[in-house]
Design a protein around this motif. Structure first.
Motif, short mmCIF file in Angstrom:
data_model
loop_
_atom_site.label_atom_id
_atom_site.label_comp_id
_atom_site.label_asym_id
_atom_site.label_seq_id
_atom_site.Cartn_x
_atom_site.Cartn_y
_atom_site.Cartn_z
N ARG A 1 0.79 -1.17 0.02
CA ARG A 1 -0.11 0.08 -0.13
C ARG A 1 0.89 1.44 -0.05
NH1 ARG A 1 -5.10 0.31 1.61
NH2 ARG A 1 -4.78 2.46 0.77
N TYR B 1 -2.34 1.96 -13.92
CA TYR B 1 -2.48 3.62 -13.87
C TYR B 1 -1.76 3.88 -13.01
CZ TYR B 1 -6.81 3.29 -16.92
OH TYR B 1 -7.64 3.26 -17.91
N GLN C 1 -1.25 7.91 -10.79
CA GLN C 1 -1.91 9.24 -10.62
C GLN C 1 -0.85 10.19 -9.93
OE1 GLN C 1 -5.16 8.90 -7.61
NE2 GLN C 1 -6.06 10.49 -8.87
N MET D 1 -0.34 14.42 -9.07
CA MET D 1 -0.94 15.77 -9.16
C MET D 1 -0.73 16.51 -10.61
SD MET D 1 -2.55 16.44 -6.28
CE MET D 1 -2.48 18.49 -6.41
N LEU E 1 -4.34 10.94 -14.00
CA LEU E 1 -4.47 9.52 -14.39
C LEU E 1 -3.74 9.02 -15.70
CD1 LEU E 1 -7.69 8.46 -12.87
CD2 LEU E 1 -5.57 7.28 -12.13
N LEU F 1 -2.27 5.92 -18.41
CA LEU F 1 -2.67 4.54 -18.29
C LEU F 1 -1.11 4.09 -18.58
CD1 LEU F 1 -3.71 1.87 -18.83
CD2 LEU F 1 -4.20 2.76 -21.05
N TYR G 1 -1.75 -2.29 -20.10
CA TYR G 1 -3.00 -3.21 -20.39
C TYR G 1 -2.96 -4.33 -20.86
CZ TYR G 1 -7.48 -4.41 -22.64
OH TYR G 1 -8.57 -5.01 -23.06
N PHE H 1 -2.22 2.70 -9.48
CA PHE H 1 -3.52 1.82 -9.37
C PHE H 1 -3.57 0.90 -10.40
CE2 PHE H 1 -5.89 4.19 -6.28
CZ PHE H 1 -5.52 5.51 -6.74
N VAL I 1 -16.39 -2.12 -17.50
CA VAL I 1 -16.43 -1.26 -16.30
C VAL I 1 -15.22 -1.73 -15.27
CG1 VAL I 1 -18.00 -1.15 -14.00
CG2 VAL I 1 -19.04 -1.23 -16.10
N LEU I 2 -14.59 -1.09 -14.88
CA LEU I 2 -13.18 -1.55 -14.32
C LEU I 2 -13.63 -1.35 -12.68
CD1 LEU I 2 -10.21 0.15 -16.15
CD2 LEU I 2 -11.54 -1.86 -16.53
N PHE J 1 -11.27 -0.89 -9.29
CA PHE J 1 -9.86 -0.24 -9.04
C PHE J 1 -9.29 -0.93 -7.81
CE2 PHE J 1 -8.58 2.98 -12.26
CZ PHE J 1 -9.71 3.07 -12.85
N GLY J 2 -8.06 -1.25 -7.66
CA GLY J 2 -7.63 -1.35 -6.26
C GLY J 2 -7.38 -0.34 -5.37
N ALA J 3 -6.71 -0.29 -4.10
CA ALA J 3 -6.74 0.84 -3.34
C ALA J 3 -5.57 1.60 -3.68
CB ALA J 3 -6.68 0.47 -2.06
N PHE K 1 -18.45 6.97 -18.26
CA PHE K 1 -18.27 7.01 -17.10
C PHE K 1 -18.14 8.26 -16.09
CE2 PHE K 1 -17.87 2.40 -17.63
CZ PHE K 1 -17.27 2.43 -19.27
N TYR L 1 -16.23 8.60 -12.28
CA TYR L 1 -15.55 7.99 -11.15
C TYR L 1 -15.33 8.83 -9.94
CZ TYR L 1 -14.57 3.53 -13.71
OH TYR L 1 -14.60 2.16 -14.28
N HIS M 1 -9.53 4.73 -3.45
CA HIS M 1 -9.11 4.57 -4.60
C HIS M 1 -10.47 5.08 -5.58
CE1 HIS M 1 -11.65 1.42 -2.75
NE2 HIS M 1 -12.13 0.82 -3.87
N LEU M 2 -10.61 4.80 -6.95
CA LEU M 2 -11.48 5.25 -7.47
C LEU M 2 -12.83 4.01 -7.47
CD1 LEU M 2 -9.04 6.31 -9.28
CD2 LEU M 2 -10.47 6.97 -10.99
#
Lengths: 115, 117
Positions: free
Chosen positions: A9, A35, A37, A39, A43, A45, A48, A91, A103-104, A106-108, B34, B36, B43-44
């Motif tokens: 984490r 992804y 992220q 500032m 986000l 990519l 994939y 992410f 529809v994805l 997402f993990g934390a 979408f 989010y 998370h998202l």
């Protein structure tokens, strides 16, 4: 609830060290996305996968980043050597792939700090 | 190149105010759309989605969005915001192609919403 699990984490490391982030997609999902992220960039990519095959890694700096899916339950993102500009939240997301309706979930996220 | 634009980077509202966040995309073909939401430190999470049918889509927590094809827009709305809606909101688009390639989820830059009690 089915979840996408990411480890670690949080990670603090020094410049030049190798960093490996792991992702366990939701069982039965056949697409995995990585992804990043920040500032400044929002986000982005990075990579994939569909059915474990890498379909697009054009967003990933090839000289230091690598992404793999050794099996259907594990995706990895490796940075070697790491640099301070790699500091970000990474992410992983998984979904049921196809030509749409993607529809994805997402993990934390893995928050990486490179000193 | 396909892109998603979110016009407001930061929005500050008082509780009970109405919310509308703009989202425009650049792609002339079929799209999946979408919104989010990312709460602080989390998370998202999917707020709502549009694939086809009624262009007015209702999501969770009282949010809705309207797809206006002629304007390439998918604006998010909520009649009365709460302090707990403080979060970052991301519009995302999948341009549907039928050329055999995959369909990439493209995110906008996000809008940070702060709701004051």
């Amino acid at each position: 609830d089915a979840r996408v699990t990411q480890t670690p984490r949080h990670k603090v490391t020094e410049m030049g060290q190798e960093v490996t982030m792991r992702c366990q997609p939701i069982l039965g999902h056949n697409t995995v996305f990585w992804y990043r992220q920040t500032m400044m960039q929002g986000l982005e990519l990075l990579a994939y996968f569909r059915n474990r095959a890498p379909l697009d890694d054009s967003g990933m700096p090839k000289d230091r980043f690598s992404a793999e899916m050794p099996d259907a339950t594990l995706a990895t993102l490796k940075i070697q050597p790491s640099e301070p500009r790699d500091s970000a939240v990474y992410f992983c997301a998984s979904g049921l792939g196809g030509t749409g309706a993607n529809v994805l979930t997402f993990g934390a996220g893995s928050r990486l700090t490179v000193l | 190149a396909q892109s998603v634009s979110q016009h407001n980077h930061h929005v500050i509202l008082s509780e009970a105010a109405s919310l509308e966040l703009g989202c425009n995309y650049s792609y002339g073909g079929t799209v999946n759309l979408f919104w989010y939401v990312q709460y602080p430190g989390q998370h998202l999470q999917l707020l709502l989605k549009y694939f086809s049918g009624d262009p007015l889509v209702k999501g969770i927590k009282g949010f809705e969005a309207e797809f206006i094809k002629s304007k390439f827009s998918f604006n998010l709305r909520k009649p009365s915001v709460q302090w707990s809606d403080t979060a970052e909101y991301f519009c995302a688009v999948i341009p549907i192609t039928f050329s055999g390639g995959y369909n990439k989820l493209i995110f906008g830059a996000g809008t940070r919403l702060a709701v004051h009690p």
